[in-house]
Motif scaffolding. Structure first.
Motif, PDB file in Angstrom:
ATOM      1  N   LEU A  80      51.772  38.516   5.421  1.00 52.57           N
ATOM      2  CA  LEU A  80      50.755  39.885   5.442  1.00 52.57           C
ATOM      3  C   LEU A  80      49.502  39.308   6.172  1.00 52.57           C
ATOM      4  N   GLY A  81      49.145  40.021   7.208  1.00 50.83           N
ATOM      5  CA  GLY A  81      47.850  39.934   8.103  1.00 50.83           C
ATOM      6  C   GLY A  81      47.707  41.075   8.702  1.00 50.83           C
ATOM      7  N   CYS A  82      46.628  41.036   9.752  1.00 51.15           N
ATOM      8  CA  CYS A  82      46.465  41.888  10.581  1.00 51.15           C
ATOM      9  C   CYS A  82      45.587  41.307  11.933  1.00 51.15           C
ATOM     10  N   VAL A  83      46.277  41.803  13.052  1.00 54.49           N
ATOM     11  CA  VAL A  83      45.820  41.445  14.391  1.00 54.49           C
ATOM     12  C   VAL A  83      45.304  42.592  14.946  1.00 54.49           C
ATOM     13  N   ILE A  84      44.004  42.774  15.495  1.00 53.12           N
ATOM     14  CA  ILE A  84      43.580  44.140  15.988  1.00 53.12           C
ATOM     15  C   ILE A  84      43.021  43.441  17.718  1.00 53.12           C
ATOM     16  N   ARG A  85      43.592  44.396  18.394  1.00 51.70           N
ATOM     17  CA  ARG A  85      43.581  44.203  20.031  1.00 51.70           C
ATOM     18  C   ARG A  85      42.071  43.717  20.289  1.00 51.70           C
ATOM     19  N   GLY A  86      41.781  42.857  21.108  1.00 52.03           N
ATOM     20  CA  GLY A  86      40.477  42.270  21.414  1.00 52.03           C
ATOM     21  C   GLY A  86      40.257  42.676  23.109  1.00 52.03           C
ATOM     22  N   GLU A  87      39.494  41.893  23.770  1.00 57.42           N
ATOM     23  CA  GLU A  87      39.116  42.046  25.119  1.00 57.42           C
ATOM     24  C   GLU A  87      40.300  41.046  25.822  1.00 57.42           C
ATOM     25  N   THR A  88      40.642  40.187  25.273  1.00 51.93           N
ATOM     26  CA  THR A  88      41.807  39.116  25.923  1.00 51.93           C
ATOM     27  C   THR A  88      43.046  39.085  25.471  1.00 51.93           C
ATOM     28  N   THR A  89      43.846  38.403  26.174  1.00 47.18           N
ATOM     29  CA  THR A  89      45.393  38.529  26.080  1.00 47.18           C
ATOM     30  C   THR A  89      45.790  37.634  25.032  1.00 47.18           C
ATOM     31  N   HIS A  90      44.653  36.938  24.061  1.00 46.62           N
ATOM     32  CA  HIS A  90      45.042  36.371  22.747  1.00 46.62           C
ATOM     33  C   HIS A  90      45.719  37.244  21.860  1.00 46.62           C
ATOM     34  N   TYR A  91      45.451  38.575  21.757  1.00 49.14           N
ATOM     35  CA  TYR A  91      46.025  39.557  20.951  1.00 49.14           C
ATOM     36  C   TYR A  91      47.602  39.375  21.363  1.00 49.14           C
ATOM     37  N   GLU A  92      48.203  39.573  22.464  1.00 51.71           N
ATOM     38  CA  GLU A  92      49.543  39.540  22.766  1.00 51.71           C
ATOM     39  C   GLU A  92      50.114  38.123  22.255  1.00 51.71           C
ATOM     40  N   THR A  93      49.412  37.043  22.411  1.00 50.30           N
ATOM     41  CA  THR A  93      49.900  35.608  21.885  1.00 50.30           C
ATOM     42  C   THR A  93      50.055  35.787  20.276  1.00 50.30           C
ATOM     43  N   VAL A  94      49.129  36.036  19.760  1.00 51.26           N
ATOM     44  CA  VAL A  94      49.087  36.100  18.405  1.00 51.26           C
ATOM     45  C   VAL A  94      50.069  37.040  17.726  1.00 51.26           C
ATOM     46  N   CYS A  95      50.147  38.279  18.321  1.00 49.68           N
ATOM     47  CA  CYS A  95      51.384  39.331  17.877  1.00 49.68           C
ATOM     48  C   CYS A  95      52.673  38.736  18.271  1.00 49.68           C
ATOM     49  N   ASN A  96      53.076  38.317  19.512  1.00 55.51           N
ATOM     50  CA  ASN A  96      54.224  37.680  19.679  1.00 55.51           C
ATOM     51  C   ASN A  96      54.784  36.628  19.152  1.00 55.51           C
ATOM     52  N   ASP A  97      53.862  35.480  18.920  1.00 55.87           N
ATOM     53  CA  ASP A  97      54.220  34.176  18.589  1.00 55.87           C
ATOM     54  C   ASP A  97      54.462  34.195  16.988  1.00 55.87           C
ATOM     55  N   GLY A 113      59.684  39.418   4.640  1.00 55.43           N
ATOM     56  CA  GLY A 113      59.140  40.846   4.937  1.00 55.43           C
ATOM     57  C   GLY A 113      58.012  40.681   5.738  1.00 55.43           C
ATOM     58  N   ASN A 114      57.911  41.274   6.966  1.00 56.71           N
ATOM     59  CA  ASN A 114      56.935  40.989   7.887  1.00 56.71           C
ATOM     60  C   ASN A 114      55.915  42.166   7.867  1.00 56.71           C
ATOM     61  N   GLY A 115      54.628  42.015   7.023  1.00 64.85           N
ATOM     62  CA  GLY A 115      53.598  42.854   6.940  1.00 64.85           C
ATOM     63  C   GLY A 115      52.361  42.528   7.933  1.00 64.85           C
ATOM     64  N   ILE A 116      52.585  41.892   9.070  1.00 60.63           N
ATOM     65  CA  ILE A 116      51.605  41.589   9.892  1.00 60.63           C
ATOM     66  C   ILE A 116      51.453  42.760  10.809  1.00 60.63           C
ATOM     67  N   LEU A 117      50.219  43.425  10.554  1.00 64.28           N
ATOM     68  CA  LEU A 117      49.828  44.599  11.265  1.00 64.28           C
ATOM     69  C   LEU A 117      49.447  44.189  12.644  1.00 64.28           C
ATOM     70  N   THR A 118      50.003  44.933  13.545  1.00 65.27           N
ATOM     71  CA  THR A 118      49.341  44.636  15.020  1.00 65.27           C
ATOM     72  C   THR A 118      48.852  45.937  15.584  1.00 65.27           C
ATOM     73  N   VAL A 119      47.656  46.274  15.467  1.00 67.71           N
ATOM     74  CA  VAL A 119      47.110  47.525  15.893  1.00 67.71           C
ATOM     75  C   VAL A 119      46.061  47.507  16.900  1.00 67.71           C
ATOM     76  N   GLU A 120      45.581  48.653  17.359  1.00 73.99           N
ATOM     77  CA  GLU A 120      44.504  48.767  18.542  1.00 73.99           C
ATOM     78  C   GLU A 120      43.096  48.853  17.748  1.00 73.99           C
ATOM     79  N   ASN A 121      42.808  49.360  16.711  1.00 72.11           N
ATOM     80  CA  ASN A 121      41.626  49.221  16.004  1.00 72.11           C
ATOM     81  C   ASN A 121      41.676  49.073  14.545  1.00 72.11           C
ATOM     82  N   HIS A 122      40.574  49.100  13.950  1.00 65.39           N
ATOM     83  CA  HIS A 122      40.410  48.780  12.495  1.00 65.39           C
ATOM     84  C   HIS A 122      40.649  50.195  11.656  1.00 65.39           C
TER      85      HIS A 122
END
Length: 179
Positions: A80-97, A113-122
């Motif tokens: 479980l976790g949440c990754v929210i898109r920011g201004e850098t490519t770090h978002y893609e790295t964290v989501c993909n990896d 069970g994968n509950g890591i949210l990958t979203v554009e905003n809060h």
């Protein structure tokens, strides 16, 4: 399309209560708390037990699951976790990896069970984490429970993938083939 619904499988039933580890990154605490509430409720609804550990971020979740698998006795895991898109490519790295690492662990036989949210905003994260709305934490727990049920159905024998040297040829009782 708005108004469409999707099928949710009923929870599996267990003769012996499954034991799950919930690994959560509370980076966005409000989102994490809702994901956790949903996951815990789903596990308890299925008669399972759970423990929870926290890690700093989404990238540490698969590592913690790998450590737990080697050093403990859980039937399955909920990430479980949440990754929210920011201004850098770090978002893609964290989501993909993080996703790739969980998938690789799953292909090794772990029930995750994968509950890591990958979203554009809060706001998107809040809707997905809300136990009265999309309840993605509950969905991740349900996915882990279904995989545990499959593992138990097919046995938990430690099978090797590919060829092994201990396979005896048909008709040979001493391991030496004359064929």
């Amino acid at each position: 399309m708005a108004g469409q619904s999707h099928y949710i499988m009923p929870l599996p039933e267990f003769d012996e209560a499954p034991k799950l580890l919930i690994v959560i990154s509370p980076y966005y605490k409000d989102i994490a708390d809702n994901l956790l509430a949903g996951a815990r409720a789903e596990i308890e609804k299925a008669g399972g037990t759970h423990e929870t550990i926290e890690v700093p971020g989404a990238l540490e979740i698969p590592t913690a699951i790998g450590i737990a698998e080697r050093m403990s006795n859980f039937d399955g895991y909920v990430a479980l976790g949440c990754v929210i898109r920011g201004e850098t490519t770090h978002y893609e790295t964290v989501c993909n990896d993080s996703s790739r690492a969980l998938q690789l662990l799953g292909l090794q036989g772990l029930c995750i069970g994968n509950g890591i949210l990958t979203v554009e905003n809060h706001e998107q994260a809040a809707v997905r984490a809300d136990t009265a709305d999309q309840n993605k934490g509950g969905g991740a727990a349900a996915a882990a429970l279904h995989l545990i049920a499959l593992a138990r159905k097919w046995g938990r024998a430690e099978k090797k993938v590919g060829f092994t040297s201990d396979i005896l040829l048909a008709g040979s009782t001493d391991g030496n083939s004359t064929a």
